[in-house]
Design an enzyme around this catalytic site. Structure first.
Site, PDB file in Angstrom:
ATOM      1  N   HIS A   1       0.815  14.900  -6.130  1.00  0.00           N
ATOM      2  CA  HIS A   1       1.004  14.086  -5.071  1.00  0.00           C
ATOM      3  C   HIS A   1       1.805  12.678  -5.497  1.00  0.00           C
ATOM      4  CE1 HIS A   1       1.425  12.552  -0.910  1.00  0.00           C
ATOM      5  NE2 HIS A   1       0.200  12.936  -0.377  1.00  0.00           N
TER       6      HIS A   1
ATOM      7  N   SER B   1      -1.138   9.336   8.285  1.00  0.00           N
ATOM      8  CA  SER B   1      -0.139   8.787   7.400  1.00  0.00           C
ATOM      9  C   SER B   1       1.260   8.882   8.039  1.00  0.00           C
ATOM     10  CB  SER B   1       0.191   9.945   6.138  1.00  0.00           C
ATOM     11  OG  SER B   1       1.103   9.721   5.406  1.00  0.00           O
TER      12      SER B   1
END
Length: 645
Positions: free
Chosen positions: A363, A479
Site C-alpha cells: 500500500h 477513505s
C-alpha cells in the site's frame, strides 16, 4: 521458433491493451495542486467531527484547545506549511509525509496494510481453470503495462457526463492542447483528469525492508515475472530482448511446467519472512544477502510482478449468493499462511487451484484507485478477448522450457528465523476473525429511487450496527481519494456525524415514539450531510490530512507540543474503531483489509446495482466480526423498511 512468434511479435493489437488518442500523462503537468485548507475551516470541521464522539465536558475542553491552536500555534504552523508548499510546486503538501507514514511504520505488511481484491469469475467456466486464468492474467497485465509505459493507455478521467468519454470532439480538443494547459480544456467539458503519478509503481517495483524506514525500489530493466508455488520461486522472461510480449503459448508452457513441477512444498519458505515486522525482516534480508542470495533477491525485486499459484481450492457454497466459500476466499487473499506469498512486491496476482483470481497489493506506493483501474482493465480484457483457452493446452509445444527455479542458500540462522516467523504468523492469523454480509433486498438502484446516496446508506448502516452492539458512536474512517489533484493521495471522510448519531439513537429507541416518516427524514438528513462531507473530502477540504501535516511541521520545530495534539480527544478520533473503504465495481466480488486497531473492525464494502456487501475483519479477543455482520444485516433491513415507508 518456440520462444518467438514473428506474426504475434509484430501484432500491435496483441502487444497493447489499447491505443488512446490522448497520451496517458497528457494532463499530468497541468493538474491543479492539492489545496491547503484554511486553518479556521479545518478547526471548525475537526470540532464538528469530535462532537458526536465526546461528552459535553470533553467537548468543551477540546473546543478550548482548538481555539487556542487557531489563535496561537496553528497560525505559525500554517504559515510554515504554506511556505514549504510554495517551494515544492511539483508535488502536494501531503505526498512526502504520507509516503513516510507508511515506510517508517515497523508493523508487518499483511493484514495491517496490504489490501486485497478478488475478481468476478468469467461466465465461461473453461476460462476459469488455473492455467488458463493465470496465462490470460499475465498477458493482459503485460498489455496494460506496455500501454502505460508507451504513453498510450487511456488517461484516468472522471466525467460528469459519461458520454463525453467517447466524444471525438473532446478527444481531439484535449489532445491538441499543450500538456501545460490540457487540464483546463478538459474542465470546460466537465471532465476532470486524475493524477496518474502512482501508476509507474505498479510494475518492476518492490518495497525493500530497511531499518527505521523502508524504500520503494524500481528496476525498469526487468523483463521477467516471479511465479510462486508451494513456497518455491520460479522465474521466466515474458518480454523479449526487443521489448515484445512473448506469445500466449510460450507463457502458458512456462506456467504449465511450474504447475506440473512435483517438488514438495518448501520446508523453509523464504516468503514467510515478508510477514515479519519490518526491522526483523530487514536484518534477516541483510543476512540472506550476505550468505549468497543477493542475485535471487534482486531477481525478485526487479520482476515485473509476482504471480502466485496456490494449490488450495476455495470451493463452493450453495448458501451464498456468490456461490463460493466466501470466508475462505477472504482468508486466502488477505493473508493465507504466508508460505506462498511475497507481501513486499507492489502487487501479487493470486490464482487458486479452482481458478479464482485476485490481487494482494503493497500500500505504501499508491492507493486503491490505481489498482482498481488496473484490475478492472485486465478483467475486461480477459473477458472480452482472452488470448488463451482450454483447448489450446493440448497444442502447447513440448521440449525445453525456459523456466528457472530459484534456490535460496540458507543456513541454520535463516531456518530458525523462518520457523519462528511461520509459527508467529499462524498464531496471528488465528486471532483474526473474518466474515461477510451480502444483502440482496436493495442496492444502488433502490437507493437512488429513495433519493439517498448509496454510500451514505452504507455508512449509516455501519454506525447503526455498532449501536446494536455497543449503543454508542465511535471514530470512523472512510477513505476518499484526492486523485483530482497532482500527487493527491487520500482524505478521511468522517462519516460518524451528529446526524448519524441522532438517527441511530432514534431508530433503536424501544418505546417507538418516533414515526417512520420522521425516521425517514432523519436518514435523508444523514445523506445530505454525508454528501457535503464527500464533496469537501474529494476537493481536499477535509481536516485530517491538514492537521497531520501541521503536526509534522511541529515535529520539525523545537517548540512545545500544541495542546490540540496533547488532547486525548485527538488520539481518540484517530483510533479508528470502524475503518472503512469502498471497493465498488461490478467486476469485483470481494475486497478488504485488516482491522487497523485491535478493538475495531476493518470494513471493505461494495455497492452494486441490486445488492450491498461488506467484508469485515476483527481480532477475536476484542471484537466479533461475525456478530457485527449480523448487526450490519439487521441495520440494512431496518433502513430499508424505513425508506420503503
Amino acid at each position: 521458433s518456440y520462444y518467438r512468434s514473428i506474426s504475434t511479435k509484430r501484432d500491435d493489437e496483441y502487444q497493447y491493451l489499447e491505443r488512446s488518442k490522448i497520451p496517458t500523462m497528457h494532463f499530468q503537468p497541468s493538474l491543479p495542486r492539492l489545496p491547503i485548507p484554511k486553518l479556521e475551516d479545518t478547526c471548525k470541521r475537526y470540532l464538528s467531527a469530535q462532537k458526536p464522539l465526546l461528552s459535553e465536558d470533553q467537548f468543551k475542553k477540546t473546543t478550548i484547545y482548538v481555539n487556542e491552536f487557531l489563535s496561537k500555534d496553528g497560525t505559525e504552523l500554517q504559515r510554515r506549511l504554506i511556505e514549504k508548499n510554495a517551494k515544492n510546486v511539483h508535488t502536494s503538501y501531503i505526498s512526502k509525509p504520507w509516503f513516510d507514514l507508511y515506510l517508517k511504520d515497523r508493523k508487518s505488511l499483511p493484514i495491517n496494510y496490504n489490501p486485497f481484491l478478488v475478481l468476478l469469475p468469467t461466465s465461461d467456466p473453461n476460462y476459469n481453470t488455473q492455467l488458463v486464468q493465470a496465462t490470460n492474467l499475465v498477458i493482459s497485465s503485460l498489455r496494460f503495462m506496455k500501454s502505460l509505459k508507451e504513453n498510450i493507455l487511456r488517461p484516468e478521467i472522471f466525467f460528469l457526463k459519461p458520454k463525453t468519454a467517447n466524444s471525438n470532439i473532446f478527444q481531439t480538443t484535449a489532445k491538441s492542447l499543450p500538456p501545460k494547459f490540457s487540464w483546463y480544456g478538459a474542465y470546460l467539458f466537465k471532465a476532470f483528469p486524475l493524477d496518474m503519478s502512482q501508476y509507474h509503481n505498479l510494475f518492476n517495483t518492490t518495497r525493500l525492508p530497511k531499518l527505521e524506514k523502508d524504500e520503494i525500489y524500481e528496476d525498469k530493466s526487468g523483463k521477467h515475472i516471479i511465479v510462486m508455488r508451494k513456497g518455491n520461486f520460479f522465474t521466466f522472461d515474458v518480454i523479449d530482448e526487443d521489448g515484445y510480449i512473448y506469445e500466449p503459448h510460450a507463457i502458458a508452457s512456462c506456467l504449465k511446467f511450474i504447475l506440473e513441477d512435483n517438488t514438495s512444498a518448501n520446508e523453509y519458505p523464504i516468503g514467510v519472512l515478508t510477514t515479519s515486522k519490518r526491522d526483523l525482516w530487514a536484518d534477516a534480508r541483510n543476512h540472506l544477502s550476505h550468505i549468497g542470495n543477493h542475485e535471487i533477491l534482486q531477481k525478485i525485486d526487479s520482476a515485473i510482478f509476482m504471480m502466485i499459484l496456490d494449490d488450495e481450492s476455495i470451493g463452493t457454497d450453495s448458501n451464498n449468493v456468490i456461490g463460493v466459500n466466501y470466508n475462505k476466499l477472504l482468508r486466502t487473499y488477505l493473508h493465507a499462511d504466508g508460505t506462498n506469498r511475497w507481501f513486499d512486491k507492489s502487487f501479487s496476482l493470486i490464482v487458486t487451484q479452482d481458478g479464482h483470481a485476485g490481487i494482494n497489493f503493497e500500500h505504501s506506493w499508491g492507493d486503491g484507485v490505481a489498482v482498481l483501474r488496473f484490475l478492472t482493465d485486465i478483467h475486461k480484457d480477459i473477458t472480452k478477448q482472452p488470448r488463451f483457452c482450454r483447448s489450446d493446452i493440448e497444442h502447447l509445444p513440448q521440449g525445453a522450457i525456459k523456466v528457472k527455479k530459484l534456490q535460496f542458500n540458507i543456513d541454520n540462522k535463516v531456518q530458525d528465523i523462518i520457523n519462528t516467523e511461520k509459527r508467529k504468523y499462524v498464531e496471528w492469523i488465528n486471532e483474526l476473525n473474518l466474515d461477510h454480509v451480502i444483502f440482496t433486498e436493495f442496492g444502488k438502484n433502490k437507493c437512488k429511487k429513495f433519493g439517498v446516496s448509496p454510500d451514505a446508506i452504507m455508512q449509516l448502516a455501519f454506525q447503526l450496527a455498532y449501536y446494536y452492539q455497543h449503543n454508542r458512536a465511535v471514530p470512523t474512517y472512510e477513505s476518499c481519494s484526492t486523485a483530482a489533484y497532482k500527487h493527491g493521495r487520500t482524505e478521511t471522510l468522517r462519516s460518524c456525524t451528529t446526524e448519524t448519531k441522532k438517527a441511530c439513537e432514534m431508530i433503536i429507541q424501544k418505546n417507538r415514539n418516533v414515526s417512520l416518516s420522521e425516521l425517514k427524514n432523519l436518514i435523508i438528513k444523514c445523506g445530505d450531510v454525508h454528501n457535503k462531507l464527500t464533496k469537501e473530502a474529494v476537493m481536499g477540504q477535509g481536516f485530517d490530512r491538514h492537521l497531520f501535516a501541521l503536526k509534522k511541521m511541529w515535529e520539525e520545530s523545537d517548540t512545545p507540543k500544541p495542546a490540540i495534539f496533547e488532547d486525548p480527544a485527538y488520539d481518540y478520533i484517530n483510533h479508528n474503531i470502524l475503518s472503512t473503504s469502498t471497493l465498488s465495481d461490478p467486476n469485483i466480488i470481494a475486497g478488504g483489509f485488516g482491522s487497523v486497531v485491535n478493538d475495531g473492525y476493518g470494513i471493505g464494502y461494495m455497492i452494486q446495482d441490486e445488492r450491498l456487501g461488506a467484508c469485515v475483519s476483527s481480532y477475536k479477543n476484542h471484537c466479533n466480526a461475525s456478530d457485527y455482520v449480523k448487526c450490519v444485516e439487521r441495520a440494512f433491513k431496518t433502513i430499508h423498511e424505513i425508506l420503503n415507508h
